[in-house]
Design a protein around this motif. Structure first.
Motif, mmCIF file in Angstrom:
data_model
loop_
_atom_site.group_PDB
_atom_site.id
_atom_site.type_symbol
_atom_site.label_atom_id
_atom_site.label_comp_id
_atom_site.label_asym_id
_atom_site.label_seq_id
_atom_site.Cartn_x
_atom_site.Cartn_y
_atom_site.Cartn_z
ATOM 1 N N GLN A 22 0.756 -1.036 -0.120
ATOM 2 C CA GLN A 22 0.002 -0.009 0.101
ATOM 3 C C GLN A 22 0.978 1.337 0.033
ATOM 4 N N GLN A 23 2.209 1.122 0.122
ATOM 5 C CA GLN A 23 3.071 2.448 0.006
ATOM 6 C C GLN A 23 3.078 2.911 -1.532
ATOM 7 N N PRO A 24 3.324 4.148 -1.626
ATOM 8 C CA PRO A 24 3.327 4.613 -2.777
ATOM 9 C C PRO A 24 4.571 4.343 -3.508
ATOM 10 N N LEU A 25 4.309 4.005 -4.755
ATOM 11 C CA LEU A 25 5.655 3.478 -5.527
ATOM 12 C C LEU A 25 6.167 4.580 -6.329
ATOM 13 N N HIS A 26 7.393 4.729 -6.127
ATOM 14 C CA HIS A 26 8.298 5.889 -6.598
ATOM 15 C C HIS A 26 7.453 7.105 -6.759
ATOM 16 N N GLY A 27 6.873 7.473 -5.504
ATOM 17 C CA GLY A 27 6.164 8.758 -5.639
ATOM 18 C C GLY A 27 4.983 9.062 -6.197
ATOM 19 N N LEU A 28 4.313 7.811 -6.696
ATOM 20 C CA LEU A 28 2.978 7.875 -7.531
ATOM 21 C C LEU A 28 1.636 7.862 -6.715
ATOM 22 N N HIS A 29 0.950 8.642 -6.884
ATOM 23 C CA HIS A 29 -0.318 8.764 -6.351
ATOM 24 C C HIS A 29 -0.989 7.302 -6.266
ATOM 25 N N PRO A 30 -1.734 6.932 -5.027
ATOM 26 C CA PRO A 30 -2.252 5.516 -5.209
ATOM 27 C C PRO A 30 -3.096 5.211 -6.521
ATOM 28 N N VAL A 31 -3.870 5.851 -7.004
ATOM 29 C CA VAL A 31 -4.688 5.720 -8.055
ATOM 30 C C VAL A 31 -3.721 5.229 -9.158
ATOM 31 N N HIS A 32 -2.489 5.723 -9.288
ATOM 32 C CA HIS A 32 -1.471 5.465 -10.316
ATOM 33 C C HIS A 32 -0.674 4.266 -10.209
ATOM 34 N N GLN A 33 -1.179 3.504 -8.901
ATOM 35 C CA GLN A 33 -0.333 2.172 -8.909
ATOM 36 C C GLN A 33 -1.052 0.888 -9.268
ATOM 37 N N HIS A 34 -1.920 0.951 -10.274
ATOM 38 C CA HIS A 34 -2.455 -0.184 -11.028
ATOM 39 C C HIS A 34 -1.527 -0.874 -11.858
ATOM 40 N N LEU A 35 -0.470 -1.311 -11.177
ATOM 41 C CA LEU A 35 0.571 -1.995 -11.787
ATOM 42 C C LEU A 35 0.603 -3.538 -11.443
ATOM 43 N N PRO A 36 1.220 -4.090 -12.655
ATOM 44 C CA PRO A 36 1.292 -5.708 -12.418
ATOM 45 C C PRO A 36 2.166 -6.215 -11.006
ATOM 46 N N ARG A 37 1.738 -7.168 -10.437
ATOM 47 C CA ARG A 37 2.475 -7.999 -9.550
ATOM 48 C C ARG A 37 3.172 -9.153 -10.299
ATOM 49 N N ARG A 38 4.304 -9.054 -10.323
ATOM 50 C CA ARG A 38 4.877 -10.429 -10.957
ATOM 51 C C ARG A 38 5.345 -11.297 -10.025
ATOM 52 N N PRO A 39 5.248 -12.682 -10.422
ATOM 53 C CA PRO A 39 4.794 -13.113 -11.692
ATOM 54 C C PRO A 39 3.618 -13.605 -12.079
ATOM 55 N N SER A 40 2.576 -13.127 -11.242
ATOM 56 C CA SER A 40 1.281 -13.383 -11.275
ATOM 57 C C SER A 40 0.488 -12.785 -12.333
ATOM 58 N N TRP A 41 0.893 -11.564 -12.492
ATOM 59 C CA TRP A 41 0.448 -10.734 -13.408
ATOM 60 C C TRP A 41 -1.248 -10.281 -12.749
ATOM 61 N N LEU A 42 -1.129 -10.160 -11.574
ATOM 62 C CA LEU A 42 -2.545 -9.418 -11.110
ATOM 63 C C LEU A 42 -2.105 -7.974 -10.732
ATOM 64 N N CYS A 43 -3.247 -7.242 -10.723
ATOM 65 C CA CYS A 43 -2.931 -5.879 -10.465
ATOM 66 C C CYS A 43 -2.392 -5.704 -8.848
ATOM 67 N N ARG A 44 -1.645 -4.790 -8.667
ATOM 68 C CA ARG A 44 -1.153 -4.494 -7.396
ATOM 69 C C ARG A 44 -2.197 -3.977 -6.179
ATOM 70 N N VAL A 45 -3.199 -3.328 -6.905
ATOM 71 C CA VAL A 45 -4.147 -2.456 -6.053
ATOM 72 C C VAL A 45 -5.654 -3.348 -6.029
ATOM 73 N N CYS A 46 -6.136 -3.606 -7.241
ATOM 74 C CA CYS A 46 -7.326 -4.292 -7.269
ATOM 75 C C CYS A 46 -7.374 -5.745 -7.282
ATOM 76 N N ALA A 47 -6.206 -6.541 -7.547
ATOM 77 C CA ALA A 47 -6.119 -8.014 -7.721
ATOM 78 C C ALA A 47 -6.726 -8.440 -8.919
ATOM 79 N N ALA A 48 -7.145 -7.806 -9.722
ATOM 80 C CA ALA A 48 -7.517 -8.160 -11.294
ATOM 81 C C ALA A 48 -6.500 -8.770 -11.807
ATOM 82 N N THR A 49 -6.809 -9.483 -13.078
ATOM 83 C CA THR A 49 -5.849 -9.568 -13.944
ATOM 84 C C THR A 49 -5.376 -8.390 -14.510
ATOM 85 N N TRP A 50 -4.024 -8.203 -14.717
ATOM 86 C CA TRP A 50 -3.488 -6.786 -15.304
ATOM 87 C C TRP A 50 -3.164 -7.074 -16.630
#
Length: 98
Positions: free
Chosen positions: A8-36
């Motif tokens: 839940q920590q901001p990544l590289h100074g990004l606002h939380p809304v911009h953190q919809h990035l993939p969690r590797r190696p599962s390729w699920l979204c870091r925020v909402c856990a949907a497929t990225w």
């Protein structure tokens, strides 16, 4: 008050809304856990790339390549469906914005 979890920590100074990035190696979204890329990630990517659909498609093709390798390593049998991965990563990049 409890400290936020590392995810839940901001990544590289990004606002939380911009953190919809993939969690590797599962390729699920870091925020909402949907497929990225999730719906929010797609919207943010469309905004970031603007009218340059070619650049967006190239970026997403690279993501597809990386995701395929990761997902094959995680689940070799049954292997990820190529059509499903294409639709997930690339097909939406050619569609006009809603």
């Amino acid at each position: 008050m409890t400290a936020p979890k590392p995810d839940q920590q901001p990544l590289h100074g990004l606002h939380p809304v911009h953190q919809h990035l993939p969690r590797r190696p599962s390729w699920l979204c870091r925020v909402c856990a949907a497929t990225w890329p999730c719906a929010c990630a797609r919207m943010l990517l469309r905004v970031e790339y603007g009218t340059d659909r070619v650049a967006l498609s190239i970026y997403m093709a690279n993501q597809l390549f990386d995701a395929t390798a990761d997902l094959l390593t995680l689940n070799p049998q049954p292997a990820p469906d190529p059509r499903e991965l294409f639709d997930r990563f690339l097909a939406w990049t050619a569609q006009p914005r809603p």
